[in-house]
Design a protein around this motif. Structure first.
Motif, PDB file in Angstrom:
ATOM      1  N   GLN A 177       6.046   3.831 -12.575  1.00 19.19           N
ATOM      2  CA  GLN A 177       6.234   4.448 -11.261  1.00 19.19           C
ATOM      3  C   GLN A 177       5.942   3.462 -10.131  1.00 19.19           C
ATOM      4  OE1 GLN A 177       7.699   7.553 -11.338  1.00 19.19           O
ATOM      5  NE2 GLN A 177       7.647   6.856 -13.469  1.00 19.19           N
ATOM      6  N   HIS A 178       4.923   2.663 -10.292  1.00 22.45           N
ATOM      7  CA  HIS A 178       4.602   1.659  -9.274  1.00 22.45           C
ATOM      8  C   HIS A 178       5.715   0.616  -9.161  1.00 22.45           C
ATOM      9  CE1 HIS A 178       0.215   1.947  -7.916  1.00 22.45           C
ATOM     10  NE2 HIS A 178       0.488   3.100  -8.509  1.00 22.45           N
ATOM     11  N   THR A 179       6.169   0.116 -10.289  1.00 23.01           N
ATOM     12  CA  THR A 179       7.159  -0.957 -10.259  1.00 23.01           C
ATOM     13  C   THR A 179       8.542  -0.467  -9.852  1.00 23.01           C
ATOM     14  OG1 THR A 179       7.496  -0.670 -12.654  1.00 23.01           O
ATOM     15  CG2 THR A 179       5.954  -2.390 -11.942  1.00 23.01           C
ATOM     16  N   LEU A 180       8.834   0.809 -10.097  1.00 26.40           N
ATOM     17  CA  LEU A 180      10.143   1.335  -9.684  1.00 26.40           C
ATOM     18  C   LEU A 180      10.310   1.231  -8.179  1.00 26.40           C
ATOM     19  CD1 LEU A 180      12.782   2.882 -10.117  1.00 26.40           C
ATOM     20  CD2 LEU A 180      11.461   5.009  -9.989  1.00 26.40           C
ATOM     21  N   PHE A 181       9.366   1.760  -7.412  1.00 26.32           N
ATOM     22  CA  PHE A 181       9.473   1.721  -5.957  1.00 26.32           C
ATOM     23  C   PHE A 181       9.332   0.294  -5.427  1.00 26.32           C
ATOM     24  CE2 PHE A 181       8.172   6.131  -6.732  1.00 26.32           C
ATOM     25  CZ  PHE A 181       9.115   6.803  -5.977  1.00 26.32           C
ATOM     26  N   TYR A 182       8.422  -0.443  -6.016  1.00 25.46           N
ATOM     27  CA  TYR A 182       8.171  -1.811  -5.537  1.00 25.46           C
ATOM     28  C   TYR A 182       9.376  -2.711  -5.748  1.00 25.46           C
ATOM     29  CZ  TYR A 182       6.081  -6.495  -5.451  1.00 25.46           C
ATOM     30  OH  TYR A 182       5.812  -7.823  -5.201  1.00 25.46           O
ATOM     31  N   SER A 183       9.946  -2.699  -6.951  1.00 28.95           N
ATOM     32  CA  SER A 183      11.029  -3.635  -7.254  1.00 28.95           C
ATOM     33  C   SER A 183      12.349  -3.225  -6.624  1.00 28.95           C
ATOM     34  CB  SER A 183      11.208  -3.758  -8.773  1.00 28.95           C
ATOM     35  OG  SER A 183      11.595  -2.523  -9.336  1.00 28.95           O
ATOM     36  N   MET A 184      12.569  -1.941  -6.428  1.00 28.77           N
ATOM     37  CA  MET A 184      13.851  -1.491  -5.903  1.00 28.77           C
ATOM     38  C   MET A 184      13.910  -1.538  -4.385  1.00 28.77           C
ATOM     39  SD  MET A 184      16.099   1.916  -6.837  1.00 28.77           S
ATOM     40  CE  MET A 184      14.811   3.094  -6.406  1.00 28.77           C
ATOM     41  N   PHE A 206      10.689  -2.093  -1.897  1.00 28.81           N
ATOM     42  CA  PHE A 206       9.718  -2.796  -1.084  1.00 28.81           C
ATOM     43  C   PHE A 206       9.757  -4.310  -1.245  1.00 28.81           C
ATOM     44  CE2 PHE A 206       8.114   1.526  -1.417  1.00 28.81           C
ATOM     45  CZ  PHE A 206       7.829   1.797  -0.081  1.00 28.81           C
ATOM     46  N   PHE A 207       9.852  -4.786  -2.490  1.00 27.85           N
ATOM     47  CA  PHE A 207       9.858  -6.234  -2.661  1.00 27.85           C
ATOM     48  C   PHE A 207      11.089  -6.894  -2.056  1.00 27.85           C
ATOM     49  CE2 PHE A 207      10.948 -10.111  -4.946  1.00 27.85           C
ATOM     50  CZ  PHE A 207       9.805 -10.863  -4.728  1.00 27.85           C
ATOM     51  N   ILE A 211       0.837  -1.206   0.000  1.00 30.37           N
ATOM     52  CA  ILE A 211       0.000   0.000   0.000  1.00 30.37           C
ATOM     53  C   ILE A 211       0.868   1.251   0.000  1.00 30.37           C
ATOM     54  CG2 ILE A 211      -1.637   1.346   1.383  1.00 30.37           C
ATOM     55  CD1 ILE A 211      -2.899  -1.304   2.256  1.00 30.37           C
ATOM     56  N   ILE A 212       1.930   1.244   0.824  1.00 34.28           N
ATOM     57  CA  ILE A 212       2.858   2.378   0.847  1.00 34.28           C
ATOM     58  C   ILE A 212       3.535   2.528  -0.512  1.00 34.28           C
ATOM     59  CG2 ILE A 212       4.959   3.296   1.881  1.00 34.28           C
ATOM     60  CD1 ILE A 212       4.175   1.891   4.473  1.00 34.28           C
ATOM     61  N   SER A 213       3.967   1.409  -1.086  1.00 35.64           N
ATOM     62  CA  SER A 213       4.617   1.436  -2.397  1.00 35.64           C
ATOM     63  C   SER A 213       3.682   2.001  -3.459  1.00 35.64           C
ATOM     64  CB  SER A 213       5.056   0.019  -2.779  1.00 35.64           C
ATOM     65  OG  SER A 213       5.615  -0.011  -4.069  1.00 35.64           O
ATOM     66  N   ALA A 214       2.436   1.563  -3.446  1.00 26.17           N
ATOM     67  CA  ALA A 214       1.454   2.067  -4.414  1.00 26.17           C
ATOM     68  C   ALA A 214       1.211   3.556  -4.215  1.00 26.17           C
ATOM     69  CB  ALA A 214       0.149   1.292  -4.284  1.00 26.17           C
ATOM     70  N   ILE A 228      20.217  -3.047  -0.323  1.00 24.86           N
ATOM     71  CA  ILE A 228      21.394  -2.787  -1.150  1.00 24.86           C
ATOM     72  C   ILE A 228      21.276  -3.545  -2.472  1.00 24.86           C
ATOM     73  CG2 ILE A 228      23.881  -3.143  -1.335  1.00 24.86           C
ATOM     74  CD1 ILE A 228      24.097  -2.656   1.638  1.00 24.86           C
ATOM     75  N   GLY A 229      20.800  -4.804  -2.382  1.00 24.96           N
ATOM     76  CA  GLY A 229      20.609  -5.598  -3.595  1.00 24.96           C
ATOM     77  C   GLY A 229      19.626  -4.956  -4.555  1.00 24.96           C
ATOM     78  N   GLY A 230      18.524  -4.416  -4.015  1.00 24.77           N
ATOM     79  CA  GLY A 230      17.532  -3.772  -4.870  1.00 24.77           C
ATOM     80  C   GLY A 230      18.086  -2.547  -5.575  1.00 24.77           C
ATOM     81  N   ILE A 231      18.821  -1.729  -4.836  1.00 22.67           N
ATOM     82  CA  ILE A 231      19.411  -0.530  -5.434  1.00 22.67           C
ATOM     83  C   ILE A 231      20.472  -0.909  -6.464  1.00 22.67           C
ATOM     84  CG2 ILE A 231      20.779   1.539  -4.961  1.00 22.67           C
ATOM     85  CD1 ILE A 231      19.432   1.602  -2.186  1.00 22.67           C
TER      86      ILE A 231
END
Length: 244
Positions: free
Chosen positions: A54-61, A63-64, A27-30, A176-179
């Motif tokens: 925009q949704h997938t940028l925050f989620y994949s980097m 939150f996920f 929810i925060i990511s969305a 760190i892995g996501g970034i």
């Protein structure tokens, strides 16, 4: 034995606090993704596709990877308490079965999370962005590709949580892995780093399909990283005790 291990791992999720995170973080990511889209309408003109980036940028980097790290650390937590690790090593269950059971459970949680993320994306697109129609069917395909790429991240985080008794350190390493995954993707090395695979699969923050014509290499990379993590886990479980 594997089936019994999976049942035992599933029981750990009953009334677990991770369900709060399961609902809250997407929810925060969305919210972040939708806000960023609405603030940049002058340059984000592809409607559903632009909102997806925009949704997938925050989620994949962010939150996920963090969510998977918490799932993995939570499932290994009991084994790291007291002398439980010695009990595991002396039990008739193959150590790799225990790892595989945790992988199945985290993969199930990740798949549910992906579905929830897509529902939030659709909801935000209709309710806040007021986009016409419904998300293109191609985006559902991106979601499935992302789920395939996520398997390598899941296996990697399970190995880290198996090795590190701390709950917080694997989560920090996942961030760190996501970034680093975004950085690797920007340099064209997405298929060489496990944390880039889900991002590439979901076409995170990209207007064009980054996997166009490269599905074979993508699938091969996902399989190779997954096998490599399982082999590493098997070697560690058989050859040495796991220390903090």
């Amino acid at each position: 034995m594997l089936k019994r291990c999976i049942i035992a791992e599933n029981r750990k999720l009953h009334a677990s606090p991770i369900w709060v995170m399961f609902f809250l973080l997407p929810i925060i990511s969305a919210g972040y993704g939708t806000f960023n889209y609405l603030q940049n309408l002058e340059i984000l003109k592809d409607k559903w596709y632009s909102l997806w980036t925009q949704h997938t940028l925050f989620y994949s980097m962010f939150f996920f990877p963090a969510m998977v790290a918490v799932y993995a650390a939570y499932l290994w937590r009991l084994e790291h308490l007291g002398h439980n690790w010695n009990i595991i090593m002396a039990s008739p269950v193959k150590p790799l079965d225990l790892f595989a059971a945790k992988f199945v459970v985290v993969a199930k949680l990740a798949l549910l999370t992906h579905g929830f993320v897509f529902l939030l994306y659709t909801f935000c697109g209709k309710t806040f962005a007021h986009l016409p129609g419904w998300p293109p069917i191609e985006l559902s395909f991106f979601l499935l590709r992302g789920a395939l790429g996520a398997l390598a991240v899941i296996a990697a985080q399970l190995v880290l949580s198996m090795l590190i008794r701390s709950f917080a350190v694997p989560v920090f390493l996942a961030l760190i892995g996501g970034i680093s995954g975004i950085l690797a993707s920007s340099k064209g090395f997405a298929l060489l780093w496990p944390y880039s695979l889900m991002q590439a699969g979901m076409n995170a923050n990209k207007s064009k399909d980054v996997l166009d014509g490269g599905y074979g290499l993508f699938i091969a990379s996902c399989v190779i990283w997954l096998i490599a993590m399982f082999i590493l886990a098997d070697i560690l479980l058989k050859k040495k005790d796991v220390r903090a």
